[in-house]
Design a protein around this motif. Structure first.
Motif, PDB file in Angstrom:
ATOM      1  N   VAL A  46       6.047 -11.132  19.048  1.00 54.56           N
ATOM      2  CA  VAL A  46       5.333 -12.221  18.390  1.00 54.56           C
ATOM      3  C   VAL A  46       5.458 -12.046  16.883  1.00 54.56           C
ATOM      4  O   VAL A  46       5.769 -10.964  16.392  1.00 54.56           O
ATOM      5  CB  VAL A  46       3.839 -12.254  18.800  1.00 54.56           C
ATOM      6  N   GLU A  47       5.199 -13.116  16.163  1.00 53.29           N
ATOM      7  CA  GLU A  47       5.181 -13.035  14.705  1.00 53.29           C
ATOM      8  C   GLU A  47       3.921 -12.285  14.268  1.00 53.29           C
ATOM      9  O   GLU A  47       2.821 -12.581  14.738  1.00 53.29           O
ATOM     10  CB  GLU A  47       5.176 -14.438  14.086  1.00 53.29           C
ATOM     11  N   ALA A  48       4.089 -11.338  13.363  1.00 48.76           N
ATOM     12  CA  ALA A  48       2.948 -10.565  12.866  1.00 48.76           C
ATOM     13  C   ALA A  48       1.879 -11.470  12.264  1.00 48.76           C
ATOM     14  O   ALA A  48       0.685 -11.194  12.375  1.00 48.76           O
ATOM     15  CB  ALA A  48       3.409  -9.531  11.845  1.00 48.76           C
ATOM     16  N   THR A  49       2.305 -12.559  11.653  1.00 48.38           N
ATOM     17  CA  THR A  49       1.351 -13.466  11.013  1.00 48.38           C
ATOM     18  C   THR A  49       0.470 -14.191  12.025  1.00 48.38           C
ATOM     19  O   THR A  49      -0.567 -14.725  11.655  1.00 48.38           O
ATOM     20  CB  THR A  49       2.088 -14.528  10.167  1.00 48.38           C
ATOM     21  N   GLU A  50       0.868 -14.210  13.281  1.00 49.47           N
ATOM     22  CA  GLU A  50       0.136 -14.955  14.303  1.00 49.47           C
ATOM     23  C   GLU A  50      -0.936 -14.138  15.018  1.00 49.47           C
ATOM     24  O   GLU A  50      -1.735 -14.682  15.761  1.00 49.47           O
ATOM     25  CB  GLU A  50       1.108 -15.526  15.338  1.00 49.47           C
ATOM     26  N   ILE A  51      -0.939 -12.817  14.828  1.00 47.98           N
ATOM     27  CA  ILE A  51      -1.932 -12.001  15.529  1.00 47.98           C
ATOM     28  C   ILE A  51      -3.041 -11.593  14.566  1.00 47.98           C
ATOM     29  O   ILE A  51      -2.829 -11.490  13.357  1.00 47.98           O
ATOM     30  CB  ILE A  51      -1.299 -10.779  16.225  1.00 47.98           C
ATOM     31  N   LEU A  52      -4.222 -11.391  15.120  1.00 53.28           N
ATOM     32  CA  LEU A  52      -5.392 -11.082  14.300  1.00 53.28           C
ATOM     33  C   LEU A  52      -5.841  -9.643  14.505  1.00 53.28           C
ATOM     34  O   LEU A  52      -6.333  -9.277  15.573  1.00 53.28           O
ATOM     35  CB  LEU A  52      -6.553 -12.015  14.652  1.00 53.28           C
ATOM     36  N   ALA A  53      -5.657  -8.838  13.458  1.00 54.11           N
ATOM     37  CA  ALA A  53      -6.249  -7.503  13.441  1.00 54.11           C
ATOM     38  C   ALA A  53      -7.713  -7.662  13.054  1.00 54.11           C
ATOM     39  O   ALA A  53      -8.119  -8.697  12.523  1.00 54.11           O
ATOM     40  CB  ALA A  53      -5.523  -6.614  12.437  1.00 54.11           C
ATOM     41  N   SER A  54      -8.497  -6.637  13.285  1.00 52.38           N
ATOM     42  CA  SER A  54      -9.931  -6.730  13.021  1.00 52.38           C
ATOM     43  C   SER A  54     -10.268  -6.938  11.547  1.00 52.38           C
ATOM     44  O   SER A  54     -11.256  -7.581  11.224  1.00 52.38           O
ATOM     45  CB  SER A  54     -10.637  -5.474  13.532  1.00 52.38           C
ATOM     46  N   HIS A  55      -9.437  -6.375  10.672  1.00 54.27           N
ATOM     47  CA  HIS A  55      -9.719  -6.437   9.235  1.00 54.27           C
ATOM     48  C   HIS A  55      -8.460  -6.814   8.463  1.00 54.27           C
ATOM     49  O   HIS A  55      -7.348  -6.642   8.947  1.00 54.27           O
ATOM     50  CB  HIS A  55     -10.218  -5.074   8.728  1.00 54.27           C
ATOM     51  N   ASN A  56      -8.663  -7.276   7.236  1.00 55.44           N
ATOM     52  CA  ASN A  56      -7.569  -7.574   6.328  1.00 55.44           C
ATOM     53  C   ASN A  56      -7.061  -6.256   5.755  1.00 55.44           C
ATOM     54  O   ASN A  56      -7.855  -5.454   5.258  1.00 55.44           O
ATOM     55  CB  ASN A  56      -8.086  -8.494   5.218  1.00 55.44           C
ATOM     56  N   GLY A  57      -5.766  -6.012   5.798  1.00 59.10           N
ATOM     57  CA  GLY A  57      -5.191  -4.747   5.351  1.00 59.10           C
ATOM     58  C   GLY A  57      -5.191  -4.527   3.850  1.00 59.10           C
ATOM     59  O   GLY A  57      -4.892  -3.432   3.397  1.00 59.10           O
ATOM     60  N   LYS A  58      -5.526  -5.545   3.068  1.00 57.75           N
ATOM     61  CA  LYS A  58      -5.615  -5.396   1.609  1.00 57.75           C
ATOM     62  C   LYS A  58      -7.053  -5.243   1.152  1.00 57.75           C
ATOM     63  O   LYS A  58      -7.367  -4.389   0.341  1.00 57.75           O
ATOM     64  CB  LYS A  58      -4.985  -6.597   0.911  1.00 57.75           C
ATOM     65  N   THR A  59      -7.924  -6.114   1.678  1.00 58.68           N
ATOM     66  CA  THR A  59      -9.316  -6.119   1.220  1.00 58.68           C
ATOM     67  C   THR A  59     -10.245  -5.357   2.160  1.00 58.68           C
ATOM     68  O   THR A  59     -11.356  -5.022   1.788  1.00 58.68           O
ATOM     69  CB  THR A  59      -9.848  -7.557   1.119  1.00 58.68           C
ATOM     70  N   PHE A  60      -9.797  -5.158   3.387  1.00 61.80           N
ATOM     71  CA  PHE A  60     -10.559  -4.501   4.459  1.00 61.80           C
ATOM     72  C   PHE A  60     -11.816  -5.251   4.854  1.00 61.80           C
ATOM     73  O   PHE A  60     -12.715  -4.720   5.482  1.00 61.80           O
ATOM     74  CB  PHE A  60     -10.843  -3.034   4.115  1.00 61.80           C
ATOM     75  N   SER A  61     -11.856  -6.512   4.481  1.00 60.74           N
ATOM     76  CA  SER A  61     -12.937  -7.372   4.958  1.00 60.74           C
ATOM     77  C   SER A  61     -12.604  -7.825   6.377  1.00 60.74           C
ATOM     78  O   SER A  61     -11.459  -7.708   6.827  1.00 60.74           O
ATOM     79  CB  SER A  61     -13.096  -8.586   4.040  1.00 60.74           C
ATOM     80  N   ASN A  62     -13.603  -8.328   7.091  1.00 62.99           N
ATOM     81  CA  ASN A  62     -13.376  -8.819   8.449  1.00 62.99           C
ATOM     82  C   ASN A  62     -12.365  -9.951   8.421  1.00 62.99           C
ATOM     83  O   ASN A  62     -12.397 -10.802   7.533  1.00 62.99           O
ATOM     84  CB  ASN A  62     -14.676  -9.335   9.069  1.00 62.99           C
ATOM     85  N   THR A  63     -11.495  -9.981   9.406  1.00 62.44           N
ATOM     86  CA  THR A  63     -10.530 -11.065   9.532  1.00 62.44           C
ATOM     87  C   THR A  63     -11.243 -12.292  10.086  1.00 62.44           C
ATOM     88  O   THR A  63     -11.936 -12.205  11.105  1.00 62.44           O
ATOM     89  CB  THR A  63      -9.387 -10.658  10.478  1.00 62.44           C
ATOM     90  N   PRO A  64     -11.101 -13.438   9.420  1.00 65.77           N
ATOM     91  CA  PRO A  64     -11.704 -14.669   9.956  1.00 65.77           C
ATOM     92  C   PRO A  64     -11.200 -14.932  11.381  1.00 65.77           C
ATOM     93  O   PRO A  64     -10.032 -14.723  11.682  1.00 65.77           O
ATOM     94  CB  PRO A  64     -11.212 -15.757   8.997  1.00 65.77           C
ATOM     95  N   ASN A  65     -12.095 -15.364  12.235  1.00 58.08           N
ATOM     96  CA  ASN A  65     -11.831 -15.690  13.640  1.00 58.08           C
ATOM     97  C   ASN A  65     -11.640 -14.483  14.546  1.00 58.08           C
ATOM     98  O   ASN A  65     -11.363 -14.644  15.725  1.00 58.08           O
ATOM     99  CB  ASN A  65     -10.637 -16.650  13.791  1.00 58.08           C
ATOM    100  N   TYR A  66     -11.770 -13.253  14.007  1.00 58.70           N
ATOM    101  CA  TYR A  66     -11.772 -12.077  14.876  1.00 58.70           C
ATOM    102  C   TYR A  66     -13.162 -12.022  15.503  1.00 58.70           C
ATOM    103  O   TYR A  66     -14.161 -12.300  14.841  1.00 58.70           O
ATOM    104  CB  TYR A  66     -11.489 -10.799  14.082  1.00 58.70           C
TER     105      TYR A  66
END
Length: 142
Positions: A46-66
């Motif tokens: 799959v495209e990496a951009t299409e999957i949702l990790a728990s957090h943003n890898g730059k800001t480490f804030s919660n990923t929206p829609n996780y």
């Protein structure tokens, strides 16, 4: 409660955008999850951009829609407040090694495990690191 069980218990619906993205399916295997349960899984590219990790890898804030419970991320690792976990994400991105990302193992190590609608349930660090490498370390990603 394990992350996978939490996601299954609190999922509202499928992410149509993921299901409509390009997915190349591979073979089906049985994997062992940490509680000893065995589950059927299927390899997919799959495209990496299409999957949702728990957090943003730059800001480490919660990923929206996780998935969240009472506003709290269901991943038991709080990347937002864990500087060691943040360092590990950055280190893996800067020294990207495909051998830690891709495996034919039947355990939740190596290849990240995602739900059928693109939610990362095992391998959040690896997915965040991969996305960070794509953006900030394209030479390592290549």
């Amino acid at each position: 409660m394990e992350v996978l069980e939490k996601i299954e218990s609190f999922r509202v619906g499928y992410r149509e955008e993921f299901l409509n993205s390009q997915i190349l399916y591979g073979r089906t295997i049985i994997i062992s999850i940490p509680n000893g349960e065995k589950r059927e899984a299927r390899f997919a590219i799959v495209e990496a951009t299409e999957i949702l990790a728990s957090h943003n890898g730059k800001t480490f804030s919660n990923t929206p829609n996780y998935p969240t419970i009472n506003g709290e991320n269901i991943n038991d690792r709080n990347y937002k407040d864990d500087q060691n976990a943040q360092f590990k994400v950055m280190d893996v991105a800067q020294n990207l090694d495909p051998n830690i990302l891709i495996s034919t193992s039947r355990t939740p190590a190596g290849t990240p495990i995602i739900t059928s609608d693109g939610i990362v349930v095992s391998g959040n660090n690896r997915v965040m690191s991969l996305k960070l490498a794509i953006e900030d370390f394209p030479d390592k990603y290549a």
